[in-house]
Design a protein around this motif. Structure first.
Motif, PDB file in Angstrom:
ATOM      1  N   ALA A 185      73.961 -14.490  12.225  1.00 22.43           N
ATOM      2  CA  ALA A 185      73.624 -14.814  10.844  1.00 22.43           C
ATOM      3  C   ALA A 185      74.672 -14.282   9.887  1.00 22.43           C
ATOM      4  O   ALA A 185      74.963 -14.895   8.865  1.00 22.43           O
ATOM      5  CB  ALA A 185      72.254 -14.239  10.494  1.00 22.43           C
ATOM      6  N   THR A 186      75.228 -13.131  10.217  1.00 18.38           N
ATOM      7  CA  THR A 186      76.201 -12.565   9.287  1.00 18.38           C
ATOM      8  C   THR A 186      77.587 -13.169   9.469  1.00 18.38           C
ATOM      9  O   THR A 186      78.298 -13.343   8.499  1.00 18.38           O
ATOM     10  CB  THR A 186      76.272 -11.035   9.432  1.00 18.38           C
ATOM     11  OG1 THR A 186      76.351 -10.732  10.827  1.00 18.38           O
ATOM     12  CG2 THR A 186      75.046 -10.384   8.864  1.00 18.38           C
ATOM     13  N   GLN A 195      65.876 -12.441  11.261  1.00 21.80           N
ATOM     14  CA  GLN A 195      67.304 -12.134  11.206  1.00 21.80           C
ATOM     15  C   GLN A 195      68.108 -13.260  10.557  1.00 21.80           C
ATOM     16  O   GLN A 195      69.034 -12.997   9.806  1.00 21.80           O
ATOM     17  CB  GLN A 195      67.855 -11.863  12.612  1.00 21.80           C
ATOM     18  CG  GLN A 195      67.177 -10.715  13.331  1.00 21.80           C
ATOM     19  CD  GLN A 195      67.347  -9.398  12.600  1.00 21.80           C
ATOM     20  OE1 GLN A 195      68.249  -9.236  11.792  1.00 21.80           O
ATOM     21  NE2 GLN A 195      66.444  -8.458  12.856  1.00 21.80           N
ATOM     22  N   VAL A 196      67.749 -14.472  10.884  1.00 24.52           N
ATOM     23  CA  VAL A 196      68.524 -15.590  10.368  1.00 24.52           C
ATOM     24  C   VAL A 196      67.899 -16.142   9.086  1.00 24.52           C
ATOM     25  O   VAL A 196      68.569 -16.318   8.064  1.00 24.52           O
ATOM     26  CB  VAL A 196      68.649 -16.694  11.436  1.00 24.52           C
ATOM     27  CG1 VAL A 196      69.391 -17.897  10.873  1.00 24.52           C
ATOM     28  CG2 VAL A 196      69.360 -16.155  12.663  1.00 24.52           C
ATOM     29  N   GLY A 197      66.593 -16.377   9.171  1.00 27.21           N
ATOM     30  CA  GLY A 197      65.915 -17.000   8.029  1.00 27.21           C
ATOM     31  C   GLY A 197      66.058 -16.192   6.762  1.00 27.21           C
ATOM     32  O   GLY A 197      66.119 -16.737   5.662  1.00 27.21           O
ATOM     33  N   SER A 198      66.118 -14.873   6.901  1.00 25.45           N
ATOM     34  CA  SER A 198      66.191 -14.042   5.705  1.00 25.45           C
ATOM     35  C   SER A 198      67.608 -14.004   5.127  1.00 25.45           C
ATOM     36  O   SER A 198      67.806 -13.541   4.018  1.00 25.45           O
ATOM     37  CB  SER A 198      65.736 -12.622   6.045  1.00 25.45           C
ATOM     38  OG  SER A 198      66.574 -12.081   7.037  1.00 25.45           O
ATOM     39  N   PHE A 217      60.661  -2.501  10.272  1.00 29.90           N
ATOM     40  CA  PHE A 217      60.967  -3.661   9.426  1.00 29.90           C
ATOM     41  C   PHE A 217      60.511  -4.979  10.031  1.00 29.90           C
ATOM     42  O   PHE A 217      60.334  -5.952   9.321  1.00 29.90           O
ATOM     43  CB  PHE A 217      62.472  -3.708   9.145  1.00 29.90           C
ATOM     44  CG  PHE A 217      62.934  -2.582   8.290  1.00 29.90           C
ATOM     45  CD1 PHE A 217      62.847  -2.681   6.909  1.00 29.90           C
ATOM     46  CD2 PHE A 217      63.407  -1.416   8.849  1.00 29.90           C
ATOM     47  CE1 PHE A 217      63.263  -1.629   6.110  1.00 29.90           C
ATOM     48  CE2 PHE A 217      63.811  -0.365   8.054  1.00 29.90           C
ATOM     49  CZ  PHE A 217      63.740  -0.472   6.677  1.00 29.90           C
ATOM     50  N   GLY A 218      60.367  -4.996  11.333  1.00 27.72           N
ATOM     51  CA  GLY A 218      59.970  -6.245  11.969  1.00 27.72           C
ATOM     52  C   GLY A 218      58.468  -6.375  12.134  1.00 27.72           C
ATOM     53  O   GLY A 218      57.936  -7.478  12.110  1.00 27.72           O
ATOM     54  N   SER A 219      57.787  -5.273  12.325  1.00 23.97           N
ATOM     55  CA  SER A 219      56.337  -5.352  12.528  1.00 23.97           C
ATOM     56  C   SER A 219      55.577  -4.787  11.343  1.00 23.97           C
ATOM     57  O   SER A 219      54.811  -5.485  10.680  1.00 23.97           O
ATOM     58  CB  SER A 219      55.932  -4.574  13.783  1.00 23.97           C
ATOM     59  OG  SER A 219      56.539  -5.105  14.926  1.00 23.97           O
TER      60      SER A 219
END
Lengths: 209, 258, 726, 221
Positions: free
Chosen positions: C586-587, C634-637, D116-118
């Protein structure tokens, strides 16, 4: 003395890398990001090396089985043969995984085997269903009701039986089921956080002798 | 307040990140506080979890019958988000391996992820080395089956079917392949203790295990089996965080609704 | 120098085990199975012939302590200091067997035992009652009916000393007890360890128990009494339960050592701990039972061995003849005793507490038990090859005893000499308390819970119901596949909004747009996902989209290649690192893929993709909710490109929230979702027969599961309501 | 790929499929053979992927082709060698450093992921409006159920107790009720997940059977 030093060093490495990687979650910083990226790349490489070690372990285990003529050793022969064949085919052809021979094995041996073994879960799910939904208590009664509604709500047959069942299924999946799952997930997150912190604080050190 | 956030924002820290960081920092003094209380003699009772109590039984049976105990550490590794589950499995394994060597029960530990293998090997070696007569007892065997989850499950099925296992202990990360192993264990009538965290898997654990460590419970191994003040304190912190989360959610809901 | 046969390492003379690999040195290369007599390679753990367990659970440890301290040199088996001590203490006890008769029959250690006993006990040893006792012993032992044992006792597998004592001891042993006590008092001070003396336990009495064998007259005199008390055979039979007990017999050696005071630890601990903590009741005379039991177990086991030696018939009578092997082992509980105080109370406490009131004699016995044994029994010397250990006598290997087998480890060819014993004991004394604790806990737990049958059933196919379940399911699935059109409801797919949204995303793509498809599933669910993915790919290709194909699982690229995408699309290959890999992707797209599926370098410029923003649509085909979560988080954000997902039906519930929150622009779940997508794209096109059949099979399959659930409940409630009566 | 190899391939895979399905008749040599073949190919394939996707492009080639630019790769190379040293038993201790490194990375990933993920998204996702004015009664009730479910299921895991002071007892009783409710929600979740998994797994089975039913006749034609 040497051992002790090794230990402290190992703990220091864990804490150091851990904090560096963790820092990225809290700060958006280009330098930290690149450091983290590098560390992750290294970790990937090491994981790949660990896989080689693991493969050695697999081979050794089965060789031992064959040498000891332990029950089932013949199967181990086949296992090693399959492993050896795939690896050999892959290394003989510079294209590696993409080589036609490996692709053939993947396509006609690996995929059907994996798909079919996994398809066995359909049967296992049947026998598990036979046992799991017995109404022993209020708890299991609730599970039974939720289970049957969702089960029938997914297929045309269920709608033929009761036309609102799909809506009921959606409601269960959207609210109470999600609620329960969230509780579990949050709990696991808490456990994970504390477990991680204990390692990063050097309290738990599963890797140090 | 705004100026603080702005300052943080300039250095690349968002409000949520700061919040999470504070949450994380809060844990440390709490942990120290509870640990010192425990050291000072305060007792914190723990809710009974049957799976932990039953483990010893199974190991004892194994020692009596000479049939091996199988322990699975799941399909997770130590370089991914499943690390914590794998570590929980390792912690339990340390206990199981120690008990098994202590009473001479043969133990086979299997892993799927190659990064977990060395740790499992070291753990079994450590348990074995603490045994006073180590050369007269079998070192628990830790081995990898296959890095692929389904292949791993197939290998475990093979062990359950072929090796007359006295007990099957599985703690770690499990995915949908769990059912293959769990149901085979049931079929072979092997007593099973299973700990898993993924909600997708838990219903099947519930259906196949004699005793389960449901979600968060699997992380409590340290406090229940090797009671160290720090571990019990850590559970206590967990409970405080839990209360904190609940209050946060309730507050959030109220704010949203009004 | 002794060279290890296994690894070749040079070890110091006198070493018993290789210090490099633990291989036994010089002890003979064959292990004789104590149960069937078969010769096994020394490294065998189980007997090749009969499956008996050969490896000792705990053998008199020869080395454990030394190994850690010295590397490269294995110490001579006897630490000088200890040895001397032992010698000193032993001086009082004649070491050489002075066995009067029948050496052939009696193993040396027995003989020695006898000798040592003889010396000290001869004066005492010939009470008039002996004869009667002797007569009684075998008979009683054999007669004890199992029913007499309280259930709990049976469960625990603990020889019910208390009861035995009461019922049988009382009559026979009354006089005896009195005597034995006297005897104890008479024993020369040197022989008795201090603590023993304090306890005032007659060491002889116990020794006697072990040796009901008529062979030695003196023995007989002494033994009978005790033998009578403890029905040995029965105990043995039950022994399988109590591992500790079963193993206990092994300890004699260790215990022997202890008495000589060579091992201060042992001597002290018994005094201080056993009486005080472990068995407070003893001193009061209330609870003789607790202590007596451990002893009993021991005795019994030992007893049988002896019995066999002298009279084979006896052995045969006894239902569960004790596995003869026990001698050399140091029982775990002894170790624990030595190392930690609490052992006795935990293990025995509950057991002992219940038995009836102990007679005074019993009390005496109990106290004496542990210490005296140790003193009296003095096995220990290396057995010659070919010489049969007592254990090897034909012992029954089946029946109740079977369980014991696993618990008792055999030490086939090494009988550690006295010095080794000393070591073992001292070792035991310093054994890590943690270990001892663990063991006790294990034992306590394993004995305490009666939840499960003790022997785990051999894995066996469960017959009947699972089979029926399999068959039912197979039929439910196969019938519609072979004869479609029978199932009510047919193949009308519940229309899914999320699938429609997916179709809209695909249809709205500009011509020539770049689409990234990630194969995040593995072959295990390929059957479920291949079809919907193929449908989507077909539509994309029809729209003239440029496909970039990648995967976050190692097997994903293979699956993509299987669909022919290796030729018709750009197959970027495997992106390692899961979540982190995606974060990196993503980056910065460049550098994420160093080499594509075929090993060629990925040229981002040629692809025209510098970042994911250059892609018009991202599609993840996933079998785990994690993969979807990674993409979304990770990507969508980070990227504005819409993300759609094709997921396995199993994870739909966990993934759907991402669709509800608009993080996913479209969602197709499984087969049924694929059909919904198909209908959304081309509502008029008729379903293929194959898909129709599949949907019907699905319907009927679900019904079959429901039927199974109902059947399961019927069976359960039927058993619960009516099963009890029948 | 030629037609012949495809044809053979289909037959091989059909044979293997049948061998695995024979497990349903009982554990038998055919099944075990197939299973061992599967494990073997899985390990072999993983080795290939590890080499061709990771080691070669990320470690070996960069070091061989441009060692100066990629000098940092010396570190993982060293760590990798240390890890490999574990193969020799007396060198096992050397593997501690790479393991420590891996563990550090893994723990940080797990910790960050959990936070951050959960934790964050799940808590945020649970802060729903239970005001009917926002989305109608249906949604409001549903959200309320969801919130109660989340909170009580979370409370279900409460580990530590309190002394038996009055306050402690009150708290214990309250907690017990809460936990009971949480258990119910967890059971609903179990039932729902179980059922939705049935669908996916049945699809797999149907797919395999369809393969046997349709592909084999095709090759015979």
């Amino acid at each position: 003395m040497k051992v002790k030093f090794g230990r402290s060093l190992a703990i220091a490495i864990t804490i150091g890398t851990g904090l560096l990687v963790l820092a990225n979650f809290f700060v958006r910083n280009e330098f930290l990001r690149r450091v983290q990226q590098t560390l992750l790349d290294w970790a990937l490489i090491l994981a790949a090396v660990a896989l080689l070690l693991g493969a050695v372990n697999v081979v050794a285990t089965h060789l031992r089985k064959i040498r000891g003529r332990r029950p089932g050793w013949v199967y181990s022969l086949f296992l090693l043969a399959a492993l050896g064949t795939v690896v050999l085919l892959g290394f003989l052809d510079p294209r590696g995984v993409a080589s036609p021979a490996v692709s053939w094995v993947f396509l006609y041996v690996h995929v059907p085997l994996q798909a079919t073994i996994f398809a066995l879960t359909a049967f296992f799910i049947a026998s598990a269903a036979y046992r799991a939904f017995r109404v022993r208590s209020v708890d299991s009664f609730i599970m039974l009701v939720a289970g049957i509604i969702v089960l029938l709500g997914q297929v045309p047959l269920g709608q033929a039986i009761w036309d609102r069942i799909a809506a009921a299924k959606d409601w269960i999946l959207a609210y109470p089921s999600t609620g329960g799952a969230r509780g579990i997930i949050l709990g696991v997150a808490l456990g994970t956080i504390l477990t991680g912190l204990r390692v990063l604080l050097g309290i738990d050190r599963p890797h140090v002798k | 307040m705004d100026s603080i956030l702005e300052l943080l924002g300039n250095s690349g820290i968002t409000a949520t990140q700061a919040l999470m960081f504070i949450l994380l920092l809060l844990v440390l003094p709490l942990l120290a506080l509870f640990a010192s209380q425990l050291h000072a003699g305060k007792r914190i009772p723990l809710r009974p979890i049957r799976a932990f109590e039953r483990l010893g039984t199974f190991i004892g049976q194994s020692a009596e019958t000479g049939q091996p105990v199988h322990m699975s550490l799941g399909v997770g590794g130590i370089v991914d988000p499943s690390t914590a589950e794998s570590l929980a499995g390792l912690a339990l394994m340390e206990h199981v391996a120690t008990e098994a060597t202590a009473c001479g029960a043969p133990l086979t530990v299997t892993v799927s992820d190659p990064t977990l293998l060395p740790l499992a090997q070291d753990t079994s070696r450590r348990a074995w080395e603490t045994h006073p007569y180590q050369y007269q007892v079998q070192e628990p065997e830790a081995r990898m089956i296959a890095p692929d989850a389904t292949a791993y499950a197939a290998g475990v099925m093979d062990i359950l079917l072929g090796e007359r296992v006295a007990a099957n202990i599985m703690v770690g990360r499990f995915g949908p392949e769990y059912l293959l192993m769990g149901e085979t264990g049931v079929k072979c009538r092997v007593p099973q203790v299973v700990g898993a965290a993924d909600p997708q898997v838990l219903p099947f654990v519930h259906a196949t295990a004699d005793d389960m460590l449901l979600g968060e419970e699997m992380f409590a191994v340290g406090a229940y089996l090797r009671p160290r003040p720090v571990h019990i304190a850590s559970l206590r912190v967990q409970d405080w965080l839990r209360v904190f989360l609940i209050l946060t959610i309730v507050l959030g809901v109220l704010l949203r609704s009004l | 120098m002794i060279y290890c046969p296994n690894c070749g390492t040079a070890n110091r003379d006198g070493s018993s085990f290789c210090n490099q690999c633990g291989q036994r040195l010089g002890g003979g290369s064959k292990a004789t199975c104590p149960f069937c007599g078969a010769e096994n390679p020394i490294e065998n753990i189980f007997c090749d012939a009969c499956g008996a367990k050969l490896a000792p659970l705990v053998t008199p440890g020869v080395e454990e302590k030394e190994k850690p301290s010295l590397k490269g040199l294995s110490l001579p088996t006897k630490p000088a200091g200890d040895e001397e001590e032992v010698r000193d203490s032993e001086a009082a006890v004649p070491q050489e067997p002075s066995a009067p008769e029948g050496e052939e029959e009696i193993p040396d250690w027995l003989a020695r035992l006898r000798a040592s006993l003889g010396d000290s006990s001869e004066p005492v040893g010939e009470p008039p009652e002996t004869e009667e006792f002797a007569a009684e012993v075998p008979g009683e032992g054999a007669e004890l009916p199992e029913e007499e044992l309280p259930d709990w006792l049976q469960e625990l597998g603990v020889p019910p000393v208390g009861e035995v004592g009461e019922e049988q001891l009382a009559p026979a042993a009354e006089e005896f007890a009195a005597e034995s006590l006297d005897e104890g008092a008479e024993l020369p001070e040197e022989e008795l360890p201090d603590w023993l003396q304090e306890l005032g336990v007659p060491p002889v009495g116990e020794a006697g128990e072990e040796q009901p064998a008529p062979a030695a007259e003196e023995f007989a005199a002494e033994v009978p009494g005790e033998g009578a008390e403890l029905p040995q055979e029965e105990f043995l039979a039950e022994a399988p339960l109590g591992e500790p007990l079963a193993e206990a017999p092994a300890e004699p050696e260790a215990e022997e050592v202890a008495p000589p005071a060579a091992t201060p630890a042992l001597a002290e601990q018994p005094e201080a701990e056993t009486p005080a903590e472990g068995i407070p009741a003893l001193s009061e005379g209330e609870r003789p039972a607790p202590e007596a039991e451990p002893l009993a177990a021991w005795l019994q086991e030992e007893g049988p061995v002896i019995l066999e030696l002298s009279e084979e018939e006896m052995a045969e009578e006894g239902e569960g003849a004790p596995p003869a092997v026990m001698g050399p082992e140091v029982p775990a509980w002894l170790e624990t005793l030595a190392s930690g105080a609490a052992v006795l109370p935990e293990e025995l406490g509950p057991v002992l507490a219940t038995p009836g009131k102990p007679t005074p004699e019993e009390v005496g016995l109990e106290r004496a038990a542990i210490p005296s044994w140790l003193e009296v029994l003095r096995p220990g010397r290396k057995r010659e090859e070919g010489e049969e250990a007592p254990a090897e006598e034909p012992v029954e290997t089946e029946g109740v005893l079977e369980g014991v087998r696993g618990a008792l480890r055999l030490v086939p060819d090494i009988d550690p000499g006295p010095d080794q014993f000393v070591r073992a004991v001292s070792a035991a004394a310093t054994v890590t308390p943690a270990h001892a604790e663990t063991l006790t806990q294990v034992l306590a737990r394993s004995t305490a819970s009666s939840v499960r049958p003790r022997t785990v059933p051999v894995p066996r196919r469960e017959r009947g119901l699972p089979w029926l379940a399999f068959l039912l399911l197979l039929a439910a699935v196969l019938i519609p596949l072979l004869a479609p059109g029978l199932v009510p409801g047919g193949a009308t797919v519940p229309s899914a909004l999320s699938a429609k949204a997916f179709a809209t995303q695909v249809q709205n793509l500009p011509p020539g747009a770049k689409v990234l498809i990630s194969f995040d599933y593995d072959p295990s669910v390929s059957t479920e996902l291949d079809w919907p993915v193929r449908e989507v790919v077909k539509d994309l290709q029809a729209k003239g989209a440029t496909l970039l194909v990648m995967s976050t699982t190692p097997t994903g690229p293979g699956l993509a290649a299987r669909m022919g995408l290796a030729d018709t699309a750009t197959l970027l290959g495997y992106l390692p690192g899961q979540e982190m890999g995606l974060q990196r992707l993503a980056t910065s797209f460049s550098g994420a893929f160093l080499a594509d599926y075929k090993g060629a370098r990925v040229d981002e410029a040629a692809l025209g993709v510098q970042s994911l923003e250059d892609v018009a649509l991202i599609i993840t085909a996933a079998s785990s909710q994690d993969a979807v979560r990674w993409w979304v988080e990770q990507v969508g954000s980070r990227v504005n490109t819409p993300i759609c997902a094709i997921v396995s039906g199993a994870i739909e519930p966990s993934v759907r929230p991402y669709y509800s929150s608009r993080q996913l622009a479209g969602l197709v779940s499984g087969w049924v979702g694929g059909l919904a997508y198909r209908q959304a794209v081309s509502p008029d096109a008729p379903l293929e027969a194959q898909s129709k059949a599949a949907i019907e099979a699905q319907s009927l399959g679900h019904l079959a599961i429901v039927v199974l659930i109902v059947l399961g409940n019927l069976a359960y409630w039927g058993k619960r309501l009516f099963g009890g009566r029948s | 790929m030629s037609d012949v190899s495809n044809l053979i391939g289909i037959w091989v895979s059909a044979l293997l499929t049948v061998m695995v399905l024979s497990y349903l008749l009982g554990d038998n040599p055919l099944y075990r053979l197939a299973e061992h073949l599967f494990v073997g190919t899985a390990v072999g394939y993983a080795v290939l992927v590890a080499y061709y996707s990771l080691l070669r492009p990320r470690l070996i080639l960069p070091l061989l082709q441009a060692p100066l630019e990629n000098w940092t790769l010396v570190v993982p190379l060293l760590l990798a060698l240390l890890l490999l040293a574990r193969l020799n038993h007396s060198w096992r201790g050397a593997g501690m450093a790479p393991l420590a490194f891996l563990l550090g990375v893994g723990v940080a990933l797990a910790l960050g992921g959990a936070l951050f993920g959960s934790l964050l998204p799940q808590v945020e996702g649970t802060m729903l409006s239970v005001n009917p004015a926002d989305g109608g009664w249906g949604v409001a009730v549903g959200n309320l159920v969801l919130v109660i479910g989340t909170v009580s299921a979370l409370a279900y895991f409460y580990f530590t107790g309190q002394g038996d002071t009055g306050w402690g007892r009150l708290r214990a009783g309250f907690l017990k009720a809460w936990r009971g409710l949480g258990k119910w929600f967890i059971m609903v979740t179990f039932g729902a997940i179980f059922a939705s998994t049935v669908m996916a797994r049945l699809s797999l089975l149907i797919g395999r059977l369809q393969f046997l039913i349709t592909e084999i006749p095709k090759t015979l034609r």
